[in-house]
Scaffold this active site. Structure first.
Site, short mmCIF file in Angstrom:
data_model
loop_
_atom_site.label_atom_id
_atom_site.label_comp_id
_atom_site.label_asym_id
_atom_site.label_seq_id
_atom_site.Cartn_x
_atom_site.Cartn_y
_atom_site.Cartn_z
N TYR A 289 0.84 -1.21 0.00
CA TYR A 289 0.00 0.00 0.00
C TYR A 289 0.87 1.26 0.00
O TYR A 289 0.63 2.21 -0.74
CB TYR A 289 -0.95 0.01 1.21
CG TYR A 289 -1.59 1.36 1.39
CD1 TYR A 289 -2.57 1.81 0.50
CD2 TYR A 289 -1.18 2.22 2.41
CE1 TYR A 289 -3.12 3.07 0.62
CE2 TYR A 289 -1.73 3.49 2.54
CZ TYR A 289 -2.70 3.91 1.65
OH TYR A 289 -3.22 5.18 1.77
N PRO B 260 1.15 14.75 3.29
CA PRO B 260 0.18 13.90 3.99
C PRO B 260 0.25 12.48 3.46
O PRO B 260 0.14 12.26 2.25
CB PRO B 260 -1.16 14.54 3.63
CG PRO B 260 -0.93 15.20 2.30
CD PRO B 260 0.50 15.66 2.33
N SER B 261 0.47 11.52 4.33
CA SER B 261 0.27 10.14 3.89
C SER B 261 -0.60 9.44 4.92
O SER B 261 -0.43 9.60 6.13
CB SER B 261 1.58 9.40 3.62
OG SER B 261 2.50 9.65 4.61
N SER C 243 -2.89 13.81 7.08
CA SER C 243 -3.90 13.32 6.13
C SER C 243 -5.28 13.29 6.76
O SER C 243 -5.43 12.99 7.95
CB SER C 243 -3.50 11.91 5.69
OG SER C 243 -4.58 11.29 5.03
N TYR D 242 -9.81 15.73 2.16
CA TYR D 242 -10.58 15.08 1.11
C TYR D 242 -12.02 15.54 1.28
O TYR D 242 -12.53 15.55 2.42
CB TYR D 242 -10.53 13.55 1.25
CG TYR D 242 -9.26 12.94 0.71
CD1 TYR D 242 -8.87 13.11 -0.61
CD2 TYR D 242 -8.46 12.13 1.52
CE1 TYR D 242 -7.71 12.52 -1.10
CE2 TYR D 242 -7.30 11.54 1.04
CZ TYR D 242 -6.93 11.74 -0.27
OH TYR D 242 -5.79 11.16 -0.76
N THR E 13 -6.85 18.28 -1.54
CA THR E 13 -6.41 17.33 -2.57
C THR E 13 -7.44 17.29 -3.69
O THR E 13 -8.61 17.01 -3.45
CB THR E 13 -6.19 15.95 -1.94
OG1 THR E 13 -5.18 16.09 -0.96
CG2 THR E 13 -5.75 14.93 -2.97
N ARG F 46 -4.48 1.01 -8.17
CA ARG F 46 -3.22 0.50 -7.61
C ARG F 46 -3.36 -1.01 -7.53
O ARG F 46 -4.08 -1.54 -6.67
CB ARG F 46 -2.98 1.12 -6.23
CG ARG F 46 -3.03 2.63 -6.30
CD ARG F 46 -3.20 3.28 -4.98
NE ARG F 46 -3.54 4.69 -5.15
CZ ARG F 46 -3.85 5.50 -4.15
NH1 ARG F 46 -3.85 5.04 -2.91
NH2 ARG F 46 -4.17 6.75 -4.38
N LYS G 234 -3.68 21.02 -3.89
CA LYS G 234 -2.68 19.94 -4.03
C LYS G 234 -3.07 19.01 -5.16
O LYS G 234 -4.12 18.35 -5.09
CB LYS G 234 -2.59 19.14 -2.72
CG LYS G 234 -1.67 17.93 -2.78
CD LYS G 234 -1.56 17.26 -1.41
CE LYS G 234 -0.58 16.11 -1.40
NZ LYS G 234 -1.08 14.87 -1.99
N HIS H 20 0.33 12.92 -6.68
CA HIS H 20 -0.11 12.02 -5.60
C HIS H 20 0.88 10.84 -5.45
O HIS H 20 0.48 9.71 -5.22
CB HIS H 20 -1.52 11.49 -5.91
CG HIS H 20 -2.36 11.23 -4.70
ND1 HIS H 20 -3.50 11.92 -4.40
CD2 HIS H 20 -2.23 10.32 -3.70
CE1 HIS H 20 -4.05 11.45 -3.29
NE2 HIS H 20 -3.28 10.47 -2.83
N ASP I 264 5.72 18.04 -4.63
CA ASP I 264 6.08 16.75 -4.04
C ASP I 264 6.14 15.70 -5.13
O ASP I 264 5.69 15.93 -6.25
CB ASP I 264 5.14 16.34 -2.88
CG ASP I 264 3.75 15.90 -3.34
OD1 ASP I 264 3.58 15.42 -4.48
OD2 ASP I 264 2.81 16.03 -2.53
N GLY I 265 6.75 14.54 -4.81
CA GLY I 265 6.84 13.45 -5.78
C GLY I 265 8.28 13.10 -6.09
O GLY I 265 8.96 13.82 -6.81
N GLY I 266 8.73 12.02 -5.48
CA GLY I 266 10.06 11.50 -5.80
C GLY I 266 11.22 12.26 -5.18
O GLY I 266 12.37 12.02 -5.55
#
Ligand code: FNR
Length: 422
Positions: free
Chosen positions: A78, A131-132, A160, A183, A209, A218, A284, A308, A339-341
């Site tokens: 996940y 946020p995760s 989150s 959300y 978001t 996924r 976001k 995301h 964000d991202g990577g």
């Protein structure tokens, strides 16, 4: 990997009978030693070689392998996975590696200032926590540990909506600048209540978001029939009958989103959100110039360029590739974050050189949590900070204002100026 140095005294200097060795007191493994985290390697080995089988953690990516060892497959998958072919997941990293530096030399870098302000809040460095969701699946302390680590590092944590700790619980961990990720549920009463609670708990901004009208596909979660473990709840929704996830023939989270999240969400809802809160709103999930302009017009306080973590639409560009067009479209009217990577201090520098006002990190936090709880998250923030400081020094920059577009080459510069072959 580790060799212990043995220094033998000359034989003649040894007493005839050696006294019985006194047992060494128990020594805790160094907090960043991976050996102590692997069941197959004893603390003793760790004490003797000071590191162990995998060696000392020297960069944030190394936490992923430890998390994989420690976590049940459903939970690790996940956290780790992206959508469909995971092309964007890979590209989020690879695009950073195609950007090269043009460092300046012979500049006094004996003092480096990494401090900055985000929405008026002073932080120690332009590196924040994204946020995760569901962090207690990684570690029993979950979001508390992340909140404490962020606060100790003098930076911002974004909580989150789907946290396994409530806004009030996270606020009770102590002082800290925190944002709340929202959300939007179909039931707007739920959203209003939640925003009020975040305000009362001292959260300073809402990260709205906007890339999740439906959950991305996924496939690991589908295969694993991912569901929030029954000993945990989505704490912000406890008591509203929205805090648990039913098992389904799909990803339990995808079914939850399909049932609860408002697919009709549109720009007018950014206005609606402004009508129910005075907190600044960060949009976001923007990755195009068109949407950046709409975000500015909507009155957003800032933009987070995000895909995301490559978990929504596959085959969107890496965020670092989309950043410059968003920055250009925002035209300095509102700050743009990314964000991202982001895994290295060099990535942070590249994002700032392309116009970001700061970055957020996602997965390294949950992987470090899984490995060592709060100490792991602190270590992630420390390593990112140290690497970023070093990058600034080696590029000839002493403050964030010194970092410019001309400190890097991107692919788009190929035609504008000679580009070194990669
Ligand atoms: C996320 N992300 C996310 N985003 C959001 O707005 N609300 C959420 O609840 C979550 N939850 C979440 C869980 C996990 C396990 C991951 C990996 C990501 C996306 C997150 O905020 C951020 O955009 C990405 O994680 C950034 O990419 P990296 O740093 O993980 O590559």
């Amino acid at each position: 990997m580790c060799t212990s140095l043995k220094i033998s005294p000359p034989l003649s200097s040894l007493p005839p009978i050696l006294p019985a060795p006194t047992p060494l007191p128990p020594v805790l493994a160094p907090s960043h030693c991976t050996a102590s985290l692997l069941p197959s390697v004893s603390q003793e080995r760790c004490r003797v070689c000071k590191a162990g089988q995998m060696g000392e953690i020297t960069n944030v990516t190394e936490y992923q392998a430890i998390a994989k060892q420690k976590l049940p497959k459903m939970i690790y998958d996940y956290y780790a996975s992206g959508a469909e072919d995971e092309w964007t997941l890979k590209e989020n990293r690879e695009a950073f590696s195609r950007i090269l530096f043009r460092p300046r030399i012979l500049i006094d870098v004996s003092r480096i200032d990494m401090t900055t302000t985000v929405l008026g809040f002073k932080i120690s460095m332009p590196i924040m926590i994204a946020p995760s969701a569901m962090q207690k699946m990684a570690h029993p302390e979950g979001e508390y540990a992340t909140a404490r680590a962020a606060s100790a590092a003098g930076t911002i944590m974004t909580l989150s909506s789907w946290a396994t700790s409530s806004v009030e619980e996270v606020a009770s961990t102590g002082p800290g600048i925190r944002f709340f990720q929202l959300y939007v549920y179909k039931d707007r009463k739920v959203v209003e209540q939640l925003v009020r609670r975040a305000e009362r708990a001292g959260f300073k901004a809402i990260a709205l978001t906007v890339d999740t009208p439906r959950l991305g596909r996924r496939e690991a979660d589908i295969k694993n029939r991912f569901v929030l473990p029954p000993y945990l709840t989505l704490k912000n929704f406890e008591g509203l009958e929205l805090g648990t996830m039913d098992k389904s023939n799909d990803s339990g989270l995808a079914s939850y989103v399909a049932g609860q999240i408002d697919r009709t969400l549109s720009w007018k809802d950014v206005k609606w959100l402004q009508s129910i809160t005075s907190l600044p709103i960060l949009v976001k999930g923007v990755i195009t110039a068109e949407d950046a302009r709409l975000a500015v017009h909507s009155g957003a306080a800032g933009i987070i360029v995000s895909n995301h973590g490559a978990r929504q639409l596959d085959y969107v560009p890496a965020t670092i590739s989309a950043l410059e067009e968003v920055v250009t479209a925002a035209a300095g009217r509102i700050p743009v974050y990314l964000d991202g990577g982001v895994r290295r201090g060099t990535d942070v520098f590249k994002a700032l050189a392309l116009g970001a006002a700061g970055v957020f990190i996602g997965r390294p936090v949950v992987f470090a949590l899984a490995a060592e709880g709060e100490a792991g998250v602190r270590n992630v923030l420390r390593m990112m900070r140290d690497e970023f400081e070093l990058t600034m020094a080696l590029s000839g920059c002493t403050s964030l204002a010194d970092i410019t577009r001309s400190h890097i080459y991107t692919e788009s510069d190929r035609f504008a100026r000679p580009f070194p072959r990669l």
